[in-house]
Enzyme design. Structure first.
Site, PDB file in Angstrom:
ATOM      1  N   HIS A 121       0.906  -1.300  -0.045  1.00  0.00           N
ATOM      2  CA  HIS A 121      -0.052   0.045  -0.021  1.00  0.00           C
ATOM      3  C   HIS A 121       0.943   1.218  -0.045  1.00  0.00           C
ATOM      4  O   HIS A 121       1.874   1.237   0.509  1.00  0.00           O
ATOM      5  CB  HIS A 121      -0.868   0.197   1.281  1.00  0.00           C
ATOM      6  CG  HIS A 121      -0.132  -0.125   2.560  1.00  0.00           C
ATOM      7  ND1 HIS A 121       0.242   1.063   3.384  1.00  0.00           N
ATOM      8  CD2 HIS A 121       0.177  -1.174   3.346  1.00  0.00           C
ATOM      9  CE1 HIS A 121       0.844   0.468   4.401  1.00  0.00           C
ATOM     10  NE2 HIS A 121       0.941  -0.684   4.333  1.00  0.00           N
ATOM     11  N   ASP A 122       0.402   2.146  -0.795  1.00  0.00           N
ATOM     12  CA  ASP A 122       1.265   3.515  -0.857  1.00  0.00           C
ATOM     13  C   ASP A 122       2.360   3.685  -1.393  1.00  0.00           C
ATOM     14  O   ASP A 122       2.977   4.828  -1.336  1.00  0.00           O
ATOM     15  CB  ASP A 122       1.099   4.306   0.515  1.00  0.00           C
ATOM     16  CG  ASP A 122      -0.266   4.259   1.218  1.00  0.00           C
ATOM     17  OD1 ASP A 122      -1.058   4.928   0.705  1.00  0.00           O
ATOM     18  OD2 ASP A 122      -0.705   3.675   2.182  1.00  0.00           O
ATOM     19  N   GLY A 139       5.130  -1.068   2.799  1.00  0.00           N
ATOM     20  CA  GLY A 139       4.252   0.190   2.457  1.00  0.00           C
ATOM     21  C   GLY A 139       4.821   1.412   2.384  1.00  0.00           C
ATOM     22  O   GLY A 139       6.174   1.724   3.062  1.00  0.00           O
TER      23      GLY A 139
END
Length: 263
Positions: A121-122, A139
């Site tokens: 994520h991200d 992440g």
């Protein structure tokens, strides 16, 4: 109409360009948008609020747009954005963003992402990168254009990996890696400038030599970081053909997120 295998499932609401190809047993969920010329291989799953550009190739068994592997995630509406001309080999996983960051995972253009890579994520991936087999990206990682990460390497969350850098296989990446730098190890250690990669991208002999000198100033002269950056700024004034590249180097050191290990 898109070319969709009879065993594939495309949920109502998904937006596929008429030239998209979807292989057998693939599943594409409702909030997905896919641009012209993209090919989705057999058994791939693409879900989440995911936007995919043109001429991407997803080999069999990719899982794209899944929810973050983050216990803080509370089913907020977050996103994944993928550019054009990327290749995703078998079993690649890419997650959407989280509300704790920008809410979006991004992958640029012309990236070569090999089998079993995980992009958490991200993450913010630039363009023209090569991420080799089984690389694991935690992440919030940022990777600059033209970076290469060798197979079976793992990167700690929040690190930044600079443009044109090259990391050898099986590396444990716990701190930021500056632009142009070559290195490897457990933990990662810098070993010089990515000379061969820069030659392939059209850097002149003088530009490469100046970047080597900047590397020596940072890593070998036993100067404080502040004093080293002052010396590199002096190089900028002399070697105007390398000013832009040296500025990229300087900016990276001045904004390092997880520190930069020096010998």
């Amino acid at each position: 109409m898109a070319i969709i295998h009879r065993t594939a499932i495309v949920h109502e609401g998904a937006q596929l360009h008429e030239t998209v190809e979807v292989g057998a047993y693939a599943v594409i969920h409702a909030n997905v948008k896919i641009g012209a010329g993209t090919k989705v291989g057999e058994h791939c799953v693409i879900d989440g609020h995911t936007t995919i550009g043109e001429n991407n190739v997803f080999y069999r068994f990719c899982s794209i747009g899944g929810i973050p592997q983050d216990k803080k995630y509370n089913y907020e509406q977050t996103y994944l954005e993928i550019g054009n001309n990327n290749t995703f080999r078998e079993f690649v996983t890419v997650n959407t963003g989280t509300a704790q960051d920008m809410g979006v995972t991004r992958i640029g253009d012309d990236n070569w992402i090999m089998a079993y890579v995980h992009i958490a994520h991200d993450c913010q991936i630039g363009s023209h990168t090569i991420i080799a087999n089984t690389v694991q990206l935690a992440g919030h990682i940022h990777i600059g254009d033209w970076a290469i990460i060798g197979g079976m390497s793992a990167a700690h969350q929040f690190i930044h990996i600079g443009a044109h850098s090259m990391t050898g296989g099986m590396s444990s990446i716990r701190q930021d890696i500056p632009p142009f730098v070559l290195g490897a190890g457990q933990p990662y250690k810098p070993a010089g400038i990515n000379t061969e990669g820069l030659k392939r991208r059209g850097f002149s002999d003088n530009q490469i030599q100046v970047l080597r000198e900047a590397y020596k100033i940072i890593y070998l002269r036993q100067l404080s970081l502040e004093d080293a950056l002052v010396e590199i700024k002096k190089l900028q004034q002399v070697h105007t053909d390398t000013t832009e590249h040296l500025q990229l180097f300087i900016d990276f050191f001045e904004t390092a997120h997880r520190g930069i290990g020096r010998k």
